[in-house]
Design a protein around this motif. Sequence first.
Motif, PDB file in Angstrom:
ATOM      1  N   SER A  97     102.661  73.287  -9.540  1.00  0.00           N
ATOM      2  CA  SER A  97     103.809  72.882  -8.735  1.00  0.00           C
ATOM      3  C   SER A  97     103.659  71.442  -8.267  1.00  0.00           C
ATOM      4  CB  SER A  97     103.951  73.813  -7.530  1.00  0.00           C
ATOM      5  OG  SER A  97     104.983  73.373  -6.698  1.00  0.00           O
ATOM      6  N   LYS A  98     104.759  70.730  -8.319  1.00  0.00           N
ATOM      7  CA  LYS A  98     104.720  69.342  -7.856  1.00  0.00           C
ATOM      8  C   LYS A  98     104.550  69.254  -6.351  1.00  0.00           C
ATOM      9  CE  LYS A  98     107.319  67.095 -11.562  1.00  0.00           C
ATOM     10  NZ  LYS A  98     108.456  66.222 -11.878  1.00  0.00           N
ATOM     11  N   LYS A  99     104.820  70.374  -5.655  1.00  0.00           N
ATOM     12  CA  LYS A  99     104.661  70.364  -4.211  1.00  0.00           C
ATOM     13  C   LYS A  99     103.199  70.212  -3.803  1.00  0.00           C
ATOM     14  CE  LYS A  99     108.772  73.174  -3.274  1.00  0.00           C
ATOM     15  NZ  LYS A  99     109.281  74.416  -2.670  1.00  0.00           N
ATOM     16  N   ASP A 100     102.274  70.610  -4.691  1.00  0.00           N
ATOM     17  CA  ASP A 100     100.853  70.525  -4.377  1.00  0.00           C
ATOM     18  C   ASP A 100     100.269  69.149  -4.644  1.00  0.00           C
ATOM     19  OD1 ASP A 100     100.966  73.212  -3.728  1.00  0.00           O
ATOM     20  OD2 ASP A 100     100.463  73.850  -5.759  1.00  0.00           O
ATOM     21  N   LEU A 101     101.021  68.254  -5.256  1.00  0.00           N
ATOM     22  CA  LEU A 101     100.513  66.932  -5.603  1.00  0.00           C
ATOM     23  C   LEU A 101     100.773  65.950  -4.459  1.00  0.00           C
ATOM     24  CD1 LEU A 101     101.731  66.694  -9.311  1.00  0.00           C
ATOM     25  CD2 LEU A 101      99.455  67.288  -8.491  1.00  0.00           C
ATOM     26  N   PRO A 102      99.882  64.973  -4.278  1.00  0.00           N
ATOM     27  CA  PRO A 102     100.091  63.975  -3.229  1.00  0.00           C
ATOM     28  C   PRO A 102     101.361  63.170  -3.462  1.00  0.00           C
ATOM     29  CG  PRO A 102      97.833  63.910  -4.040  1.00  0.00           C
ATOM     30  CD  PRO A 102      98.595  64.805  -4.966  1.00  0.00           C
ATOM     31  N   VAL A 103     102.086  62.915  -2.397  1.00  0.00           N
ATOM     32  CA  VAL A 103     103.297  62.095  -2.451  1.00  0.00           C
ATOM     33  C   VAL A 103     103.104  60.922  -1.504  1.00  0.00           C
ATOM     34  CG1 VAL A 103     105.780  62.020  -2.097  1.00  0.00           C
ATOM     35  CG2 VAL A 103     104.712  64.105  -2.977  1.00  0.00           C
ATOM     36  N   VAL A 104     103.192  59.707  -2.034  1.00  0.00           N
ATOM     37  CA  VAL A 104     103.004  58.499  -1.247  1.00  0.00           C
ATOM     38  C   VAL A 104     104.244  57.628  -1.394  1.00  0.00           C
ATOM     39  CG1 VAL A 104     101.562  56.480  -0.861  1.00  0.00           C
ATOM     40  CG2 VAL A 104     100.516  58.609  -1.613  1.00  0.00           C
ATOM     41  N   LEU A 105     104.877  57.320  -0.263  1.00  0.00           N
ATOM     42  CA  LEU A 105     106.090  56.494  -0.272  1.00  0.00           C
ATOM     43  C   LEU A 105     107.154  57.078  -1.198  1.00  0.00           C
ATOM     44  CD1 LEU A 105     104.384  52.975  -0.399  1.00  0.00           C
ATOM     45  CD2 LEU A 105     105.338  54.116   1.605  1.00  0.00           C
ATOM     46  N   GLY A 106     107.246  58.407  -1.227  1.00  0.00           N
ATOM     47  CA  GLY A 106     108.243  59.090  -2.045  1.00  0.00           C
ATOM     48  C   GLY A 106     107.885  59.219  -3.502  1.00  0.00           C
ATOM     49  N   ALA A 159     109.555  48.334  11.103  1.00  0.00           N
ATOM     50  CA  ALA A 159     110.614  49.293  11.432  1.00  0.00           C
ATOM     51  C   ALA A 159     111.422  49.667  10.194  1.00  0.00           C
ATOM     52  CB  ALA A 159     111.531  48.708  12.510  1.00  0.00           C
ATOM     53  N   VAL A 160     111.789  48.655   9.391  1.00  0.00           N
ATOM     54  CA  VAL A 160     112.555  48.931   8.165  1.00  0.00           C
ATOM     55  C   VAL A 160     111.735  49.815   7.212  1.00  0.00           C
ATOM     56  CG1 VAL A 160     113.588  47.889   6.118  1.00  0.00           C
ATOM     57  CG2 VAL A 160     113.931  46.838   8.360  1.00  0.00           C
ATOM     58  N   CYS A 161     110.466  49.483   7.020  1.00  0.00           N
ATOM     59  CA  CYS A 161     109.612  50.276   6.126  1.00  0.00           C
ATOM     60  C   CYS A 161     109.457  51.708   6.635  1.00  0.00           C
ATOM     61  CB  CYS A 161     108.238  49.626   5.999  1.00  0.00           C
ATOM     62  SG  CYS A 161     108.218  48.065   5.102  1.00  0.00           S
ATOM     63  N   GLY A 162     109.282  51.847   7.950  1.00  0.00           N
ATOM     64  CA  GLY A 162     109.146  53.187   8.517  1.00  0.00           C
ATOM     65  C   GLY A 162     110.389  54.036   8.318  1.00  0.00           C
ATOM     66  N   PHE A 163     111.567  53.446   8.524  1.00  0.00           N
ATOM     67  CA  PHE A 163     112.804  54.207   8.354  1.00  0.00           C
ATOM     68  C   PHE A 163     113.058  54.547   6.883  1.00  0.00           C
ATOM     69  CE2 PHE A 163     114.246  52.088  12.470  1.00  0.00           C
ATOM     70  CZ  PHE A 163     113.948  53.217  13.221  1.00  0.00           C
ATOM     71  N   VAL A 164     112.716  53.632   5.989  1.00  0.00           N
ATOM     72  CA  VAL A 164     112.893  53.916   4.556  1.00  0.00           C
ATOM     73  C   VAL A 164     111.995  55.075   4.129  1.00  0.00           C
ATOM     74  CG1 VAL A 164     112.519  52.996   2.232  1.00  0.00           C
ATOM     75  CG2 VAL A 164     113.666  51.587   3.949  1.00  0.00           C
ATOM     76  N   GLU A 165     110.729  55.023   4.531  1.00  0.00           N
ATOM     77  CA  GLU A 165     109.823  56.117   4.164  1.00  0.00           C
ATOM     78  C   GLU A 165     110.247  57.428   4.827  1.00  0.00           C
ATOM     79  OE1 GLU A 165     105.070  57.286   4.070  1.00  0.00           O
ATOM     80  OE2 GLU A 165     105.750  55.549   5.231  1.00  0.00           O
ATOM     81  N   ASN A 166     110.690  57.361   6.065  1.00  0.00           N
ATOM     82  CA  ASN A 166     111.171  58.552   6.767  1.00  0.00           C
ATOM     83  C   ASN A 166     112.321  59.195   6.012  1.00  0.00           C
ATOM     84  OD1 ASN A 166     112.096  60.448   8.646  1.00  0.00           O
ATOM     85  ND2 ASN A 166     111.693  59.131  10.382  1.00  0.00           N
ATOM     86  N   ALA A 167     113.250  58.369   5.545  1.00  0.00           N
ATOM     87  CA  ALA A 167     114.388  58.893   4.780  1.00  0.00           C
ATOM     88  C   ALA A 167     113.943  59.474   3.439  1.00  0.00           C
ATOM     89  CB  ALA A 167     115.418  57.789   4.569  1.00  0.00           C
ATOM     90  N   LEU A 168     113.003  58.818   2.775  1.00  0.00           N
ATOM     91  CA  LEU A 168     112.502  59.329   1.498  1.00  0.00           C
ATOM     92  C   LEU A 168     111.816  60.683   1.666  1.00  0.00           C
ATOM     93  CD1 LEU A 168     111.008  56.082  -0.119  1.00  0.00           C
ATOM     94  CD2 LEU A 168     113.080  57.292  -0.812  1.00  0.00           C
TER      95      LEU A 168
END
Length: 422
Positions: A97-106, A159-168
Amino acid sequence: STQRQTTKAHLDAPAMASTIASSSLALRSAAQSASVGNKQSSVRVVARAAPAPSRAHFSAGSASHKQQHGAAARRSVCRMSTESAPAPEPAAAPEESKKDLPVVLGVTLPANRNAQFLILASGALVCSLGFAALQEGVFRVPGFKFAGWMTLITSVVYAVCGFVENALMNGGKIVRNASWKNYWLLSVLTFGGMYLTNYALKFLAYATRIVFKSAKVVPVMIFATVINGKKFSAAEYLSVAVLVAGIILFTLGDVAGVPTFNPIGVVLILIALCVDAICSNFEEKNFFRVENPSSQAEVLGFASLIGSLYAFLALLPSGELGPALAHSMANPQVVPMICVFSVLGYVSVTFVLSLIKYFGATETEIVKSLRKVLSICLSFILFPKVLNWKYIAGFFMVVTSTLMTFKIKTDKAKKKAALKAA
């Protein structure tokens, strides 16, 4: 009396026969519904269920005979179900499952563990070294002395980077779990630590700034001992003592080799270290160790958003905003350089946190220690300074302290693993 029983048995025989016939019909219907083509099972069930001669036979028989008869019928039904049911198809091999793989910055990382560590470690190192080189490069631009301007741009980019990653991470939605009150308090600490660190660079060499920032463990240990009553081992105190001696030597090297050195820079960087230590404890208590914890992207996004407001308000009374804008207009490379190293700094933090999450503190400590050493070396390579024995001795003492700290943490991790295994 015997004659009456015989007569009664003969009179009840038709009813008994009807009962037997109904039972046989029910069993035959069950067999046909389970498997249309399995006639042998139906015949076997009927053959086993049929022999029941008369009511008199049941009256004369014992209770154990009834139990054997019922058990035989149940065995027939079980055999019928087993034989008539189709053989189950072999289960398909489970796909990873892809859910078990690490996800970094989406972005989902590959399944190979070695590849994951290589990507995260190299990403943390490259981004951190790029951050250090570009930030020192900005301070090397002739006439740049605008720590508040740098803090404002860095806060906005964070702030921009945090909101982008939060949305992803949340399907296009920006999620906030913590209260606004905690974010207003946290932003005071994050803004204060960043502003003081940037302002100290007006009086210290960048390599000395790196060495001082690596001494964050000192105020953390002090606060933990005084406030929480925590005890540390003799090896930990020795490691800190070696680190402090290395910092002193590095500072003395600045005194001899940096024309702009001023003791106020040491005071500012020490205050910034204390603010950072308080900030880390505040974050852990109010954002991460709670019932509904916040993500790092959320914390950086909202805290930096409010911090950028503080940075802008601080620029107005200081009179720095006008000259900073004029300098950036005359040197158009300044703002892009600040934006790029801010993005690299944010991504570096994300890679480090991912290393902690997916590989543990020991492996992460290796990368962080290597990052510290390489940053100091890169500073001397890209921006040559007057090298003296105090720089060299201080550098080796900092490296020694780093190795000691790494060994202490490794031993602690082994002891925890041994206790869990026991």
